[in-house]
Design a protein around this motif. Structure first.
Motif, PDB file in Angstrom:
ATOM      1  N   ALA A   6      40.105  34.294 -57.870  1.00  0.00           N
ATOM      2  CA  ALA A   6      39.592  35.636 -57.578  1.00  0.00           C
ATOM      3  C   ALA A   6      40.476  36.394 -56.597  1.00  0.00           C
ATOM      4  O   ALA A   6      40.264  37.593 -56.373  1.00  0.00           O
ATOM      5  N   GLY A   7      41.454  35.732 -55.993  1.00  0.00           N
ATOM      6  CA  GLY A   7      42.384  36.403 -55.089  1.00  0.00           C
ATOM      7  C   GLY A   7      41.864  36.597 -53.683  1.00  0.00           C
ATOM      8  O   GLY A   7      42.324  37.515 -52.983  1.00  0.00           O
ATOM      9  N   TYR A   8      40.962  35.743 -53.218  1.00  0.00           N
ATOM     10  CA  TYR A   8      40.446  35.861 -51.852  1.00  0.00           C
ATOM     11  C   TYR A   8      41.217  34.887 -50.958  1.00  0.00           C
ATOM     12  O   TYR A   8      40.855  33.718 -50.797  1.00  0.00           O
ATOM     13  N   ASP A   9      42.304  35.416 -50.366  1.00  0.00           N
ATOM     14  CA  ASP A   9      43.188  34.556 -49.573  1.00  0.00           C
ATOM     15  C   ASP A   9      42.508  34.040 -48.307  1.00  0.00           C
ATOM     16  O   ASP A   9      42.782  32.917 -47.856  1.00  0.00           O
ATOM     17  N   GLU A  10      41.646  34.856 -47.718  1.00  0.00           N
ATOM     18  CA  GLU A  10      40.981  34.418 -46.483  1.00  0.00           C
ATOM     19  C   GLU A  10      40.099  33.197 -46.752  1.00  0.00           C
ATOM     20  O   GLU A  10      40.096  32.237 -45.977  1.00  0.00           O
ATOM     21  N   VAL A  11      39.377  33.223 -47.849  1.00  0.00           N
ATOM     22  CA  VAL A  11      38.527  32.078 -48.202  1.00  0.00           C
ATOM     23  C   VAL A  11      39.388  30.864 -48.518  1.00  0.00           C
ATOM     24  O   VAL A  11      39.059  29.730 -48.138  1.00  0.00           O
ATOM     25  N   VAL A  12      40.522  31.108 -49.224  1.00  0.00           N
ATOM     26  CA  VAL A  12      41.431  29.996 -49.521  1.00  0.00           C
ATOM     27  C   VAL A  12      41.930  29.364 -48.233  1.00  0.00           C
ATOM     28  O   VAL A  12      42.008  28.127 -48.105  1.00  0.00           O
ATOM     29  N   THR A  13      42.263  30.188 -47.253  1.00  0.00           N
ATOM     30  CA  THR A  13      42.738  29.657 -45.969  1.00  0.00           C
ATOM     31  C   THR A  13      41.642  28.844 -45.279  1.00  0.00           C
ATOM     32  O   THR A  13      41.903  27.760 -44.718  1.00  0.00           O
ATOM     33  N   LEU A  14      40.405  29.352 -45.304  1.00  0.00           N
ATOM     34  CA  LEU A  14      39.305  28.611 -44.690  1.00  0.00           C
ATOM     35  C   LEU A  14      39.116  27.247 -45.358  1.00  0.00           C
ATOM     36  O   LEU A  14      38.933  26.221 -44.686  1.00  0.00           O
ATOM     37  N   LEU A  15      39.165  27.228 -46.672  1.00  0.00           N
ATOM     38  CA  LEU A  15      38.970  25.968 -47.389  1.00  0.00           C
ATOM     39  C   LEU A  15      40.161  25.033 -47.203  1.00  0.00           C
ATOM     40  O   LEU A  15      39.994  23.803 -47.170  1.00  0.00           O
ATOM     41  N   ASP A  16      41.383  25.607 -47.071  1.00  0.00           N
ATOM     42  CA  ASP A  16      42.543  24.766 -46.763  1.00  0.00           C
ATOM     43  C   ASP A  16      42.399  24.135 -45.388  1.00  0.00           C
ATOM     44  O   ASP A  16      42.745  22.956 -45.186  1.00  0.00           O
ATOM     45  N   ASN A  17      41.906  24.918 -44.437  1.00  0.00           N
ATOM     46  CA  ASN A  17      41.673  24.362 -43.094  1.00  0.00           C
ATOM     47  C   ASN A  17      40.621  23.254 -43.135  1.00  0.00           C
ATOM     48  O   ASN A  17      40.756  22.222 -42.462  1.00  0.00           O
ATOM     49  N   ALA A  18      39.558  23.477 -43.924  1.00  0.00           N
ATOM     50  CA  ALA A  18      38.536  22.436 -44.062  1.00  0.00           C
ATOM     51  C   ALA A  18      39.124  21.183 -44.692  1.00  0.00           C
ATOM     52  O   ALA A  18      38.828  20.049 -44.280  1.00  0.00           O
ATOM     53  N   ASP A  19      39.992  21.380 -45.703  1.00  0.00           N
ATOM     54  CA  ASP A  19      40.620  20.228 -46.345  1.00  0.00           C
ATOM     55  C   ASP A  19      41.561  19.520 -45.373  1.00  0.00           C
ATOM     56  O   ASP A  19      41.691  18.282 -45.406  1.00  0.00           O
ATOM     57  N   GLY A  20      42.220  20.293 -44.503  1.00  0.00           N
ATOM     58  CA  GLY A  20      43.065  19.669 -43.484  1.00  0.00           C
ATOM     59  C   GLY A  20      42.251  18.828 -42.510  1.00  0.00           C
ATOM     60  O   GLY A  20      42.675  17.728 -42.114  1.00  0.00           O
ATOM     61  N   ARG A  21      41.086  19.361 -42.110  1.00  0.00           N
ATOM     62  CA  ARG A  21      40.216  18.562 -41.239  1.00  0.00           C
ATOM     63  C   ARG A  21      39.767  17.283 -41.940  1.00  0.00           C
ATOM     64  O   ARG A  21      39.666  16.220 -41.330  1.00  0.00           O
ATOM     65  N   ILE A  22      39.496  17.400 -43.229  1.00  0.00           N
ATOM     66  CA  ILE A  22      39.080  16.213 -43.989  1.00  0.00           C
ATOM     67  C   ILE A  22      40.191  15.171 -43.978  1.00  0.00           C
ATOM     68  O   ILE A  22      39.948  13.969 -43.809  1.00  0.00           O
ATOM     69  N   GLU A  23      41.450  15.623 -44.154  1.00  0.00           N
ATOM     70  CA  GLU A  23      42.569  14.679 -44.138  1.00  0.00           C
ATOM     71  C   GLU A  23      42.698  14.007 -42.775  1.00  0.00           C
ATOM     72  O   GLU A  23      43.001  12.810 -42.700  1.00  0.00           O
ATOM     73  N   VAL A  24      42.476  14.785 -41.715  1.00  0.00           N
ATOM     74  CA  VAL A  24      42.512  14.178 -40.376  1.00  0.00           C
ATOM     75  C   VAL A  24      41.406  13.147 -40.230  1.00  0.00           C
ATOM     76  O   VAL A  24      41.622  12.034 -39.714  1.00  0.00           O
ATOM     77  N   TRP A  25      40.226  13.488 -40.693  1.00  0.00           N
ATOM     78  CA  TRP A  25      39.109  12.535 -40.603  1.00  0.00           C
ATOM     79  C   TRP A  25      39.372  11.303 -41.470  1.00  0.00           C
ATOM     80  O   TRP A  25      39.028  10.184 -41.085  1.00  0.00           O
ATOM     81  N   GLU A  26      39.984  11.527 -42.650  1.00  0.00           N
ATOM     82  CA  GLU A  26      40.294  10.386 -43.506  1.00  0.00           C
ATOM     83  C   GLU A  26      41.319   9.474 -42.853  1.00  0.00           C
ATOM     84  O   GLU A  26      41.223   8.239 -42.948  1.00  0.00           O
ATOM     85  N   ALA A  27      42.315  10.082 -42.183  1.00  0.00           N
ATOM     86  CA  ALA A  27      43.293   9.258 -41.471  1.00  0.00           C
ATOM     87  C   ALA A  27      42.618   8.463 -40.357  1.00  0.00           C
ATOM     88  O   ALA A  27      42.909   7.269 -40.154  1.00  0.00           O
ATOM     89  N   GLY A  28      41.714   9.138 -39.630  1.00  0.00           N
ATOM     90  CA  GLY A  28      40.980   8.407 -38.592  1.00  0.00           C
ATOM     91  C   GLY A  28      40.118   7.312 -39.172  1.00  0.00           C
ATOM     92  O   GLY A  28      39.991   6.220 -38.589  1.00  0.00           O
ATOM     93  N   GLU A  29      39.509   7.575 -40.340  1.00  0.00           N
ATOM     94  CA  GLU A  29      38.688   6.555 -40.974  1.00  0.00           C
ATOM     95  C   GLU A  29      39.536   5.372 -41.429  1.00  0.00           C
ATOM     96  O   GLU A  29      39.129   4.219 -41.284  1.00  0.00           O
ATOM     97  N   ARG A  30      40.728   5.694 -41.994  1.00  0.00           N
ATOM     98  CA  ARG A  30      41.603   4.590 -42.390  1.00  0.00           C
ATOM     99  C   ARG A  30      42.013   3.758 -41.188  1.00  0.00           C
ATOM    100  O   ARG A  30      42.094   2.517 -41.269  1.00  0.00           O
ATOM    101  N   ALA A  31      42.290   4.461 -40.060  1.00  0.00           N
ATOM    102  CA  ALA A  31      42.630   3.710 -38.846  1.00  0.00           C
ATOM    103  C   ALA A  31      41.457   2.852 -38.387  1.00  0.00           C
ATOM    104  O   ALA A  31      41.639   1.695 -37.959  1.00  0.00           O
ATOM    105  N   GLN A  32      40.248   3.417 -38.478  1.00  0.00           N
ATOM    106  CA  GLN A  32      39.068   2.640 -38.099  1.00  0.00           C
ATOM    107  C   GLN A  32      38.851   1.471 -39.045  1.00  0.00           C
ATOM    108  O   GLN A  32      38.509   0.367 -38.610  1.00  0.00           O
ATOM    109  N   GLU A  33      39.054   1.712 -40.348  1.00  0.00           N
ATOM    110  CA  GLU A  33      38.900   0.614 -41.298  1.00  0.00           C
ATOM    111  C   GLU A  33      39.936  -0.475 -41.053  1.00  0.00           C
ATOM    112  O   GLU A  33      39.642  -1.667 -41.146  1.00  0.00           O
TER     113      GLU A  33
END
Length: 709
Positions: A447-474
C-alpha cells in the motif's frame, strides 16, 4: 473394497465393479453415483459386523469412515453384541466411543450386556455396565436440564428480548437507545454465562475458537478407542449446525415433530449475550460504537460485558474496525478495557498455540485474534490502511501484556528477566500471514505506507534481539557435564563454570601446608589424616599434654619429649609409668629402688627385701631376750644384753657362775648355789657354805654322827 483379513464376496465385488465401470456414463449420472454410494455403505455395514466379530478394531474404524452404521444388524445382532459376545474389549470400546446403541436388543430381547454375561466375558461386561451407567446418568441430567428451573429459562428469554432490541437499535445506528437498553436490562455477562452453564448451553465464542483452531491447523485428534475411555465415555450434547437467529434463542429446544425429547439428548442452540447481538451486516453494538468513533460508549459497553472479540458475519471485530478506521482512542479503549471485562471464558488454545487461560491470556488473545473470514489480525488491517498510531498501540500493548505475563511465570536462571519464550506470541503476531499468505509488513509495503513499514521493521529488529537473547539463554541453560575428571555432575552451562571453579569436589586443588596437588574433595581428608605438614595435637592430650606441632614431629615428640608418654622403669621393675612421674616412681614406688631401713639401722634395702630385712636382718629390730627376762632389745644388742645386762655372777663368793635373769639368779643364789651360806641344822649357830661339811668337829650340839647325817 478389500480390508485386512477380509474381503468382499464374488457377488458383491462384481456388483461394485460393474457400478464403477459405468460411473459417469449415461444420462443419469447422479442416480448412478447415489446407487454406488448406497452399495458401498451396505458393504461397509457388512464388513463392520464381520470386523466386530473378529475383533479387528482398525477394520471397524475404516468401515465406519466409509459410512458403515454402528447400529447395523445382521440376523438382529448389532456389531456391539458380536464384540461383547467374543470379548473384544478394544473393539467394544471403539464402538461405544462411536455412539453405538448399548440398549439395542435382538429378537429375543437381549442386549450386548446380556450376551457378554451369557458368554462369561467379565471384562466386556464391566465396560458395558460402566458405560451404560454413565449414559443413564447423563440422560437424567440432560432431561432435568431441558425441564429445569423456569427462572433460568426466563433469563434466556429476557436475554433474547434484549438482543432483539439491541439488533434493532444497531440497525437504526442509535447508540443512545443501546445505552438505554443496557440501563434497562440489568443483566450481566457473569449471570448470563452462569445460566448457560447450568442449562448446558455452549456459547458461541467456544464454537468460534474451535473453528479458528481448525482453520489454523490445530490438532483435532480423535480419542483412541481404549478400554479406559470406554469406561468413562459420556456423549456430548450435539450442537446446531447453523447459527440460530436472535428470535429462536427465547424458546427451549423441542424435537422436530414438536414434542419434548424422551431419550435425554439435547440439541443445544448457541445463545448470544444481548450486547453481542448482530444487526444488518453482522454489526454489533460495540462495532457500531467503534465505527462511530464513540470512545465513551465503547468504554461503557466494555464495562457492561460486551465481547470485543466477537467476529461478525462481515469478518470484522470491534478492534479490527478501529484498526481499519484508524481510531487511536477507541483502539486504546478496546485494548485497555479488555482487562475490566470479568466474563467467564472457557479454556481454549490461543491463536499462538498456547494452552494457557485466564484474564491475562484473554487480553493477549484479544490483541492477537485473527478473523475467520480473511485470517487478518488488527495489525494486518491497521498496516494495510496506514494507521501507524494503531500499529504502535497494538505492538506496545501486546509487548506489555507478554512482559507482565512472562514475569509472573518461572524466571530464567539468573532471575533477571521473564521466562524463555515470552515474546513468541509477539513474534507470531508480527510475522503472521493472512489467508492470502501476506504479513502486515508486506501489506503496508504494497500500500506504500513507509512509516508503518519502518515501525514493523523496528518490531522485527526487536524480535531478532530477543531471539538472540533467547538463543544465548538456551545455550546457557543447556545441560552439560562437568569437565573435571571423575565428576559426573550435570547442570546448566552458565552454572557449570562456577561449579567447576568453586564447587566441584574433583576440581584441582593444592594442600596449603605441604603443597601436594589433589582433588578438592580429597583435601579435607588429606589435611586431617594424610598431610605430613598438618598441625596435630599430641595423642596424649587426654592425659594432659596440649602441645600442637606438625604431624612429622609427632613421632619424635611421643618417643622423646612428651611428659605424658609411657616409659619403663629404669631399675628394671617392669612397671610402665608416665615420664613425668618416673623419678617419683623410681624413688618412692619402684620395688627395686633401695630405701633406708625404717628402724634406722643405716642399711639401704630394696622394697622387695625390706620385709625380710626387718624381720630377720635388721640390727635395730626389736627382739625378746632369749633368757626370759621379758625385755625387748635391738637385735644387735641382744648378745650384750644377754651377756652383760640380763646375766650376773652369783653373789656368793666362790661360786663364779653367771646366771640370768634375776629370778633364776635369785633362785640359784637362795637354793641352788653350793656356795650359799647355810646355818647348822643342830642349831649351833654356825653358818657355813653348803658345799662344806657342816660343823665338822666343832658343833656343840651334835645329835648324830656327821657322817650319818
Amino acid at each position: 473394497m478389500i480390508y485386512q483379513g477380509m474381503s468382499m464376496g464374488p457377488e458383491e465385488h462384481d456388483s461394485v465393479h460393474s457400478a464403477s465401470t459405468g460411473l459417469f456414463s449415461g444420462p443419469d449420472i447422479a442416480g448412478q453415483v447415489e446407487e454406488l454410494e448406497k452399495r458401498v455403505a451396505q458393504q461397509a455395514c457388512k464388513d463392520l459386523t464381520l470386523a466386530a466379530a473378529a475383533g479387528k478394531t482398525s477394520d471397524v474404524v475404516r468401515s465406519i469412515e466409509l459410512g458403515g452404521d454402528v447400529d447395523t444388524t445382521l440376523n438382529t445382532f448389532t456389531p456391539l453384541m458380536r464384540a461383547a459376545t467374543w470379548g473384544h474389549v478394544d473393539t467394544l470400546a471403539t464402538l461405544i466411543a462411536e455412539g453405538a446403541d448399548m440398549f439395542a436388543t435382538d429378537r429375543q430381547g437381549r442386549t450386548a450386556l446380556d450376551w457378554s454375561r451369557i458368554a462369561r466375558r467379565d471384562k466386556a461386561a464391566r465396560i458395558l455396565e460402566r458405560a451404560m451407567e454413565n449414559e443413564i446418568r447423563y440422560r437424567r441430567e440432560a432431561t432435568k436440564a431441558v425441564r429445569g428451573d423456569k427462572e433460568l429459562w426466563a433469563v434466556i428469554e429476557a436475554n433474547a428480548r434484549h438482543a432483539r432490541e439491541v439488533a434493532h437499535a444497531v440497525n437504526a445506528r442509535d447508540l443512545k437507545e443501546v445505552k438505554r437498553i443496557v440501563d434497562r436490562a440489568q443483566l450481566t455477562r457473569d449471570k448470563f454465562v452462569s445460566v448457560c452453564d447450568r442449562l448446558g448451553f455452549r456459547r458461541r465464542e467456544e464454537a468460534n475458537e474451535r473453528a479458528r483452531e481448525s482453520s489454523c491447523g490445530g490438532s483435532g485428534e480423535a480419542p483412541a478407542s481404549t478400554v479406559e475411555q470406554a469406561l468413562s465415555v459420556c456423549p456430548t450434547p450435539p450442537t446446531a449446525a447453523e447459527k440460530p437467529s436472535v428470535a429462536a434463542l427465547a424458546t427451549p429446544w423441542t424435537a422436530e415433530d414438536g414434542t419434548e425429547p424422551n431419550d435425554g439428548s439435547l440439541l443445544r442452540r448457541i445463545p448470544v449475550f444481548f450486547l453481542d447481538a448482530e444487526g444488518r451486516g453482522g454489526t454489533t453494538a460495540l462495532a457500531l460504537a467503534t465505527i462511530e468513533n464513540d470512545a465513551e460508549t465503547v468504554r461503557r459497553l466494555m464495562k457492561e460485558g460486551a465481547d470485543p472479540g466477537v467476529e461478525a458475519s462481515s469478518g470484522h471485530t470491534a478492534l479490527s474496525w478501529a484498526a481499519v478506521c484508524g481510531f487511536d482512542l477507541v483502539a486504546a479503549e478496546l485494548l485497555l478495557g479488555n482487562n475490566t471485562n470479568k466474563r467467564s471464558r472457557s479454556s481454549s488454545s490461543s491463536s499462538s498455540g498456547s494452552s494457557r487461560s485466564g484474564p491475562m491470556q484473554d487480553a493477549i488473545n484479544a490483541v492477537t485474534r485473527s478473523t475467520l473470514v480473511e485470517g487478518k489480525t488488527a495489525l494486518h488491517n491497521a498496516a494495510f490502511n496506514g494507521n501507524s498510531g494503531v500499529v504502535v498501540l497494538l505492538l506496545d500493548r501486546l509487548r506489555d501484556l507478554l512482559l507482565r505475563d512472562g514475569f509472573a511465570k518461572p524466571r530464567q536462571a539468573d532471575g533477571a528477566g521473564p521466562g524463555l519464550g515470552w515474546f513468541h506470541p509477539f513474534r507470531d503476531f508480527v510475522r503472521r500471514k493472512d489467508n492470502q499468505g501476506l504479513t502486515a509488513r508486506e501489506l503496508a509495503q504494497q500500500a506504500g505506507y513507509d512509516e508503518v513499514v519502518t515501525l514493523l521493521d523496528n518490531a522485527d529488529g526487536r524480535i531478532e534481539v530477543w531471539e538472540a537473547g533467547e538463543r544465548a539463554q538456551e545455550h546457557a541453560s543447556e545441560r552439560v557435564e562437568c569437565g573435571n575428571e571423575g565428576c559426573r555432575h550435570r547442570d546448566r552451562r552458565d552454572r557449570m563454570e562456577r561449579h567447576e571453579r568453586t564447587e566441584c569436589p574433583r576440581r584441582p586443588a593444592g594442600c596449603p601446608a605441604c603443597g601436594k596437588k589433589l582433588a578438592a574433595g580429597d583435601l579435607p581428608q588429606h589435611e586431617e589424616k594424610e598431610c605430613e605438614k598438618r598441625m596435630d595435637a599430641c595423642p596424649n592430650a587426654f592425659l594432659g599434654c596440649y602441645d600442637v606441632m606438625p604431624h612429622e614431629r609427632i613421632s619424635a615428640h611421643i618417643r622423646h619429649m612428651c611428659k605424658f608418654r609411657r616409659v619403663d622403669c629404669r631399675r628394671g621393675c617392669g612397671a610402665s609409668v608416665i615420664a613425668r612421674d618416673l623419678d617419683s616412681h623410681e624413688q618412692d614406688h619402684c620395688r627395686l629402688s633401695k630405701h633406708p631401713c625404717v628402724f634406722g639401722c643405716g642399711e639401704k634395702i630394696t622394697k622387695a627385701k625390706m620385709d625380710a630385712h626387718i624381720k630377720k636382718d635388721c640390727r635395730k629390730r626389736k627382739v625378746r631376750c632369749r633368757l626370759g627376762c621379758g625385755s625387748n632389745v635391738d637385735a644387735g644388742e641382744l648378745q650384750h644384753h644377754e651377756q652383760e645386762v640380763c646375766t650376773q655372777p652369783c653373789r656368793w663368793e666362790g661360786c663364779g657362775e653367771r646366771l640370768g635373769p634375776l629370778v633364776r639368779r635369785e633362785l640359784h643364789e637362795q637354793s641352788l648355789c653350793p656356795e650359799r651360806p647355810a646355818e647348822c641344822p643342830h642349831g649351833c649357830g654356825i653358818r657355813y657354805a653348803c658345799s662344806s661339811v657342816p660343823c665338822a668337829g666343832s658343833c656343840i650340839h651334835p645329835l648324830v654322827s656327821i657322817e650319818g647325817a
